[in-house]
Design a protein around this motif. Sequence first.
Motif, PDB file in Angstrom:
ATOM      1  N   GLY A 315       0.826  -1.357  -0.170  1.00 35.74           N
ATOM      2  CA  GLY A 315       0.175  -0.215  -0.102  1.00 35.74           C
ATOM      3  C   GLY A 315       0.782   1.259  -0.058  1.00 35.74           C
ATOM      4  N   PHE A 316       1.799   1.325   0.731  1.00 34.51           N
ATOM      5  CA  PHE A 316       2.962   2.383   0.761  1.00 34.51           C
ATOM      6  C   PHE A 316       3.553   2.532  -0.372  1.00 34.51           C
ATOM      7  CE2 PHE A 316       6.407   5.149   2.100  1.00 34.51           C
ATOM      8  CZ  PHE A 316       5.682   5.906   2.991  1.00 34.51           C
ATOM      9  N   GLY A 317       3.753   1.653  -1.178  1.00 34.54           N
ATOM     10  CA  GLY A 317       4.421   1.854  -2.547  1.00 34.54           C
ATOM     11  C   GLY A 317       3.565   2.273  -3.690  1.00 34.54           C
ATOM     12  N   ALA A 318       2.101   1.764  -3.496  1.00 33.17           N
ATOM     13  CA  ALA A 318       1.056   2.459  -4.412  1.00 33.17           C
ATOM     14  C   ALA A 318       0.886   4.005  -4.213  1.00 33.17           C
ATOM     15  CB  ALA A 318      -0.250   1.621  -4.241  1.00 33.17           C
ATOM     16  N   TRP A 319       0.825   4.098  -2.827  1.00 31.62           N
ATOM     17  CA  TRP A 319       0.703   5.515  -2.466  1.00 31.62           C
ATOM     18  C   TRP A 319       1.803   6.505  -2.864  1.00 31.62           C
ATOM     19  CZ3 TRP A 319      -2.193   9.165  -0.462  1.00 31.62           C
ATOM     20  CH2 TRP A 319      -1.688  10.172  -0.054  1.00 31.62           C
ATOM     21  N   MET A 320       2.923   6.031  -2.873  1.00 33.92           N
ATOM     22  CA  MET A 320       3.914   6.865  -3.311  1.00 33.92           C
ATOM     23  C   MET A 320       3.989   7.119  -4.904  1.00 33.92           C
ATOM     24  SD  MET A 320       7.457   5.598  -1.322  1.00 33.92           S
ATOM     25  CE  MET A 320       7.367   4.029  -1.946  1.00 33.92           C
ATOM     26  N   VAL A 321       3.409   6.052  -5.592  1.00 36.92           N
ATOM     27  CA  VAL A 321       3.070   6.392  -7.185  1.00 36.92           C
ATOM     28  C   VAL A 321       2.190   7.428  -7.322  1.00 36.92           C
ATOM     29  CG1 VAL A 321       2.318   5.380  -9.210  1.00 36.92           C
ATOM     30  CG2 VAL A 321       4.089   4.226  -7.710  1.00 36.92           C
ATOM     31  N   PHE A 364      11.135   5.713  -2.627  1.00 35.19           N
ATOM     32  CA  PHE A 364      11.166   4.226  -2.604  1.00 35.19           C
ATOM     33  C   PHE A 364      11.990   3.587  -1.612  1.00 35.19           C
ATOM     34  CE2 PHE A 364      10.802  -0.054  -4.561  1.00 35.19           C
ATOM     35  CZ  PHE A 364       9.569   0.134  -4.873  1.00 35.19           C
ATOM     36  N   GLN A 365      13.143   4.395  -1.124  1.00 35.05           N
ATOM     37  CA  GLN A 365      13.992   3.892  -0.220  1.00 35.05           C
ATOM     38  C   GLN A 365      13.286   3.553   1.174  1.00 35.05           C
ATOM     39  OE1 GLN A 365      17.131   3.940  -1.040  1.00 35.05           O
ATOM     40  NE2 GLN A 365      17.385   4.616  -2.857  1.00 35.05           N
ATOM     41  N   ILE A 366      11.982   3.881   1.483  1.00 35.41           N
ATOM     42  CA  ILE A 366      11.297   3.418   2.557  1.00 35.41           C
ATOM     43  C   ILE A 366      10.976   2.284   2.550  1.00 35.41           C
ATOM     44  CG2 ILE A 366       9.385   4.081   3.910  1.00 35.41           C
ATOM     45  CD1 ILE A 366       9.419   6.945   3.015  1.00 35.41           C
ATOM     46  N   LEU A 367      10.757   1.630   1.512  1.00 35.24           N
ATOM     47  CA  LEU A 367      10.093   0.275   1.407  1.00 35.24           C
ATOM     48  C   LEU A 367      11.108  -0.668   1.793  1.00 35.24           C
ATOM     49  CD1 LEU A 367       7.943   0.182  -1.866  1.00 35.24           C
ATOM     50  CD2 LEU A 367       7.414   0.892   0.407  1.00 35.24           C
ATOM     51  N   ALA A 423       4.718  -5.790  -3.050  1.00 33.05           N
ATOM     52  CA  ALA A 423       5.229  -4.510  -3.505  1.00 33.05           C
ATOM     53  C   ALA A 423       5.374  -4.062  -4.790  1.00 33.05           C
ATOM     54  CB  ALA A 423       6.368  -4.117  -2.752  1.00 33.05           C
ATOM     55  N   LEU A 424       5.970  -5.170  -5.432  1.00 34.45           N
ATOM     56  CA  LEU A 424       6.057  -5.167  -6.909  1.00 34.45           C
ATOM     57  C   LEU A 424       4.669  -5.001  -7.471  1.00 34.45           C
ATOM     58  CD1 LEU A 424       7.529  -5.492  -9.802  1.00 34.45           C
ATOM     59  CD2 LEU A 424       7.575  -7.689  -9.284  1.00 34.45           C
ATOM     60  N   GLY A 441      11.095  -2.586 -15.927  1.00 36.39           N
ATOM     61  CA  GLY A 441      12.141  -3.636 -15.782  1.00 36.39           C
ATOM     62  C   GLY A 441      12.835  -3.072 -14.391  1.00 36.39           C
ATOM     63  N   ASN A 442      12.884  -1.664 -14.280  1.00 37.25           N
ATOM     64  CA  ASN A 442      13.551  -1.277 -13.021  1.00 37.25           C
ATOM     65  C   ASN A 442      12.779  -1.221 -11.988  1.00 37.25           C
ATOM     66  OD1 ASN A 442      15.923  -0.660 -14.520  1.00 37.25           O
ATOM     67  ND2 ASN A 442      15.297   1.501 -14.687  1.00 37.25           N
ATOM     68  N   VAL A 443      11.378  -1.026 -12.084  1.00 36.95           N
ATOM     69  CA  VAL A 443      10.358  -1.333 -11.008  1.00 36.95           C
ATOM     70  C   VAL A 443      10.622  -2.727 -10.404  1.00 36.95           C
ATOM     71  CG1 VAL A 443       8.219  -1.431 -10.148  1.00 36.95           C
ATOM     72  CG2 VAL A 443       8.856   0.386 -11.941  1.00 36.95           C
ATOM     73  N   VAL A 444      10.649  -3.678 -11.252  1.00 33.90           N
ATOM     74  CA  VAL A 444      10.808  -5.232 -10.956  1.00 33.90           C
ATOM     75  C   VAL A 444      12.134  -5.146 -10.018  1.00 33.90           C
ATOM     76  CG1 VAL A 444      11.347  -7.629 -11.763  1.00 33.90           C
ATOM     77  CG2 VAL A 444       9.436  -6.148 -12.829  1.00 33.90           C
ATOM     78  N   VAL A 445      13.444  -4.758 -10.780  1.00 36.73           N
ATOM     79  CA  VAL A 445      14.495  -5.121 -10.058  1.00 36.73           C
ATOM     80  C   VAL A 445      14.616  -4.173  -8.533  1.00 36.73           C
ATOM     81  CG1 VAL A 445      15.716  -5.731 -11.881  1.00 36.73           C
ATOM     82  CG2 VAL A 445      15.916  -3.242 -11.166  1.00 36.73           C
ATOM     83  N   ALA A 446      13.883  -3.010  -8.421  1.00 35.58           N
ATOM     84  CA  ALA A 446      13.880  -2.253  -7.168  1.00 35.58           C
ATOM     85  C   ALA A 446      12.780  -3.004  -6.179  1.00 35.58           C
ATOM     86  CB  ALA A 446      13.298  -0.840  -7.490  1.00 35.58           C
TER      87      ALA A 446
END
Length: 547
Positions: A315-321, A364-367, A423-424, A441-446
């Motif tokens: 949820g936090f990841g989606a919220w940041m987007v 994204f560093q928070i995740l 999160a992905l 692709g970068n979202v996947v590796v992150a």
Amino acid sequence: MFRNVYLKTLRDYRVGILGWGIGMGLILVFTMASVSQLTATPQARAELVALAGQFAWNAAAIAVDTVGGYAMFKIGTFIFLVCIWALLAGARALRGEEERGSMDVLLSHPLPRARVAVQKIAAIWTALLAMAVLIGLVTYAGGQRFDGEFGLADALAYGLDIGLVCALVAGTALLLSQFMGEAGSAARWAGGLLVIAIVVDMVHRVFPDAEWVSRISPIYYFNLSKPLVPSYGTNAGAMVVLAALALVLSAASVRLFARRDIGATVALPWRRGIAAPAAQPRSLPVRDWSLRSVYARGLAVIIVPTLWWSLLVAGFGAWMVVAIQQIGKQLEDIVSQSPFMQQILQSIGGSGATLNATFLSAMFQILPILLMAFVVTQVNGWASDDENGRLDMVLATPQTRLGVILGRFAALSTATIFIGLAALAATLGAARVTGLALDEGNVVVASLGMIPLGLLIGGIGYLAAGWLRTAADTGLLSFLLLFWFFIGFIGRDLGWPDGTLRLSPFYYYGSPLVNGLAATTVLGLLGVGFAALAIGAWRFTRKDIAV
């Protein structure tokens, strides 16, 4: 300090008081050291103010061109790392004693239950007050060193504001422990509620018309005070609200503890008055899936907190987007008008999707920190089972010690991977729904790159559990997480040498949304984590249980 429960409990907190009080103060001080470099010219000062305004999701950008204002803004939500100590102390204050069986011995003396609970809570509050004073004193010393505009009273007020939030978190964990049979469960729930409160507070800074939503969160009242910015000042009413909430939660905990059986939990309101069903003879659950192996049992125990933490992290990841999508136009305007920002973007590969990724990467560093915090709570459960002798029955069955520790770690690894995948999915889903341009692709590796960080701190925790008691093990991991955060997020601003920055795993995680993630980095972090696990497993196979 063994004369009464209050002094004995306070004595147990002496290391936490010094470590967290001085440690959090030093983080603020070192953050102040970079202000002079960031405001060296009027243009740099103006760009800092403009750029900080776009990161209001993290903390209100108030007087960020001053020493105190920048320190509060830069730390932002990370200041709540100190709440880790508070939620663990609150969860263990009563329920931890009951789990160990020491509460029975304590209450065998002529001590009323309410007095025992009140003295333990008073010790927590005193410890938090001492931490607040230490944070204030260290912050004031740093302000004097780097020409801060705030005085001693302002620095102490900031420490007190932090202490009140921690008292509220401790009170929440203490209250939850009355309804849960394990201190670890209460701590995990309290941590989850803290993350929710932080996100709810962010709502009004992304959607200004929804300030009424943020008022539900106690973090909102914490942020109403900016003592290190004298022109903004301290909101005494907000501090009173935090103190009152903490007092109400603590008082409710005392009342519930005094009225229930030791070792039992409080019946939920909607369950009261319902007669328990008559016991029906049944066979032992020998065919239950969770009893087929140590790994399966570990999954059964960890599945509920994993689902909740997955919901929080995803949820936090989606919220940041969503937040980046809302402020994207303003970011483009700042970049188009700032040659300095254009140079930065050109150095990392251009604009467009890179622009979104650049600013989202900072959020994204928070995740990874949240994921690592989840792992710390689960390592706490392993250390507690070992310390309290709950592994005796498991090892009485034909299970090898090596199989037990590896099975439990495998269950933790599975949960960690699941959270990374959640999160992905949430980040990609939110990006597609909002139309935010990102390199998938970068979202996947992150997202998946967070997993090695979780396994790293998990391996270190299992290693330390072989020599340290539960509280010391959890405290060590918390301090380690704080130390890594300090190096990774502040050391670069201070111009520390590359060799020092490499001490933090966040250095190797980098900014994968922008630059991707090297396979050697992932393998290196996994190698260190598994090496720590190997040493921890060797220690577990040779030591006495509960020693």
